[in-house]
Design a protein around this motif. Structure first.
Motif, short mmCIF file in Angstrom:
data_model
loop_
_atom_site.label_atom_id
_atom_site.label_comp_id
_atom_site.label_asym_id
_atom_site.label_seq_id
_atom_site.Cartn_x
_atom_site.Cartn_y
_atom_site.Cartn_z
N ASN A 7 0.81 -1.22 0.00
CA ASN A 7 0.00 0.00 0.00
C ASN A 7 0.85 1.27 0.00
O ASN A 7 0.32 2.37 0.08
CB ASN A 7 -0.95 0.00 1.20
CG ASN A 7 -0.21 -0.08 2.53
OD1 ASN A 7 1.01 -0.03 2.58
ND2 ASN A 7 -0.97 -0.23 3.61
N GLY A 8 2.18 1.12 -0.07
CA GLY A 8 3.08 2.28 -0.13
C GLY A 8 3.57 2.75 1.22
O GLY A 8 4.44 3.61 1.30
N TYR A 9 3.04 2.19 2.31
CA TYR A 9 3.49 2.59 3.65
C TYR A 9 4.91 2.11 3.88
O TYR A 9 5.30 1.03 3.41
CB TYR A 9 2.59 1.98 4.73
CG TYR A 9 1.20 2.58 4.83
CD1 TYR A 9 0.78 3.62 4.01
CD2 TYR A 9 0.31 2.10 5.77
CE1 TYR A 9 -0.50 4.15 4.12
CE2 TYR A 9 -0.96 2.63 5.90
CZ TYR A 9 -1.35 3.66 5.06
OH TYR A 9 -2.61 4.19 5.18
N ARG A 10 5.65 2.90 4.63
CA ARG A 10 7.01 2.50 4.99
C ARG A 10 6.96 1.28 5.91
O ARG A 10 6.06 1.17 6.73
CB ARG A 10 7.73 3.65 5.70
CG ARG A 10 8.05 4.82 4.81
CD ARG A 10 8.53 6.01 5.66
NE ARG A 10 8.88 7.15 4.83
CZ ARG A 10 7.99 8.05 4.40
NH1 ARG A 10 6.72 7.95 4.73
NH2 ARG A 10 8.40 9.05 3.65
N ASP A 11 7.98 0.44 5.77
CA ASP A 11 8.08 -0.76 6.59
C ASP A 11 9.50 -0.82 7.16
O ASP A 11 10.46 -0.99 6.40
CB ASP A 11 7.78 -2.00 5.74
CG ASP A 11 7.65 -3.26 6.58
OD1 ASP A 11 7.43 -3.15 7.80
OD2 ASP A 11 7.77 -4.35 6.00
N TYR A 12 9.61 -0.63 8.47
CA TYR A 12 10.91 -0.56 9.14
C TYR A 12 11.26 -1.91 9.75
O TYR A 12 10.52 -2.43 10.58
CB TYR A 12 10.90 0.50 10.23
CG TYR A 12 10.73 1.90 9.67
CD1 TYR A 12 11.83 2.69 9.38
CD2 TYR A 12 9.47 2.41 9.42
CE1 TYR A 12 11.68 3.97 8.87
CE2 TYR A 12 9.31 3.68 8.89
CZ TYR A 12 10.42 4.46 8.61
OH TYR A 12 10.26 5.71 8.09
#
Length: 118
Positions: A33-38
């Motif tokens: 969905n384009g969200y950052r994933d840390y």
């Protein structure tokens, strides 16, 4: 983990995490969905970045020195860069010495004040 959780875990604000990404200091993954994933290694890198920033090292030097701190040595940095890092380290050592002297003076004052109060 998403940016809010990464901020909580690392102690850096979400805004700081975005800034580190914009500065090229970290590269978080992206979800569908384009969200950052840390991931944990990115959080560990953020902790190193925060420590270097707290020591007063500017972002432009952090960007150059960070790979040498967090990964295997990847080449020899130029003499000018080494001089800048050494100068920063020397200023940091001088600040530590000054703070240590102030701490010792306060310890002496407190010791004398407690002795006088008895």
């Amino acid at each position: 983990m998403r940016i809010g959780e990464a901020a909580r875990v690392s102690g850096a604000s979400a805004r700081s995490l975005r800034y580190y990404e914009d500065a090229g200091l970290i590269v978080p993954g992206r979800r569908g969905n384009g969200y950052r994933d840390y991931c944990r290694s990115t959080i560990d890198r953020v902790l190193v970045i925060r420590s270097l920033l707290e020591s007063g090292l500017p972002v432009r030097l952090i960007k150059d020195v960070l790979p040498h701190i967090t990964e295997a040595e990847a080449g020899v940095p130029c003499t000018e860069f080494l001089r800048e890092v050494q100068n920063h380290r020397d200023r940091l050592a001088a600040r530590i010495a000054a703070l240590s002297a102030q701490q010792a003076a306060l310890d002496d004052y407190l010791r004398e004040a407690r002795r006088a109060a008895q």
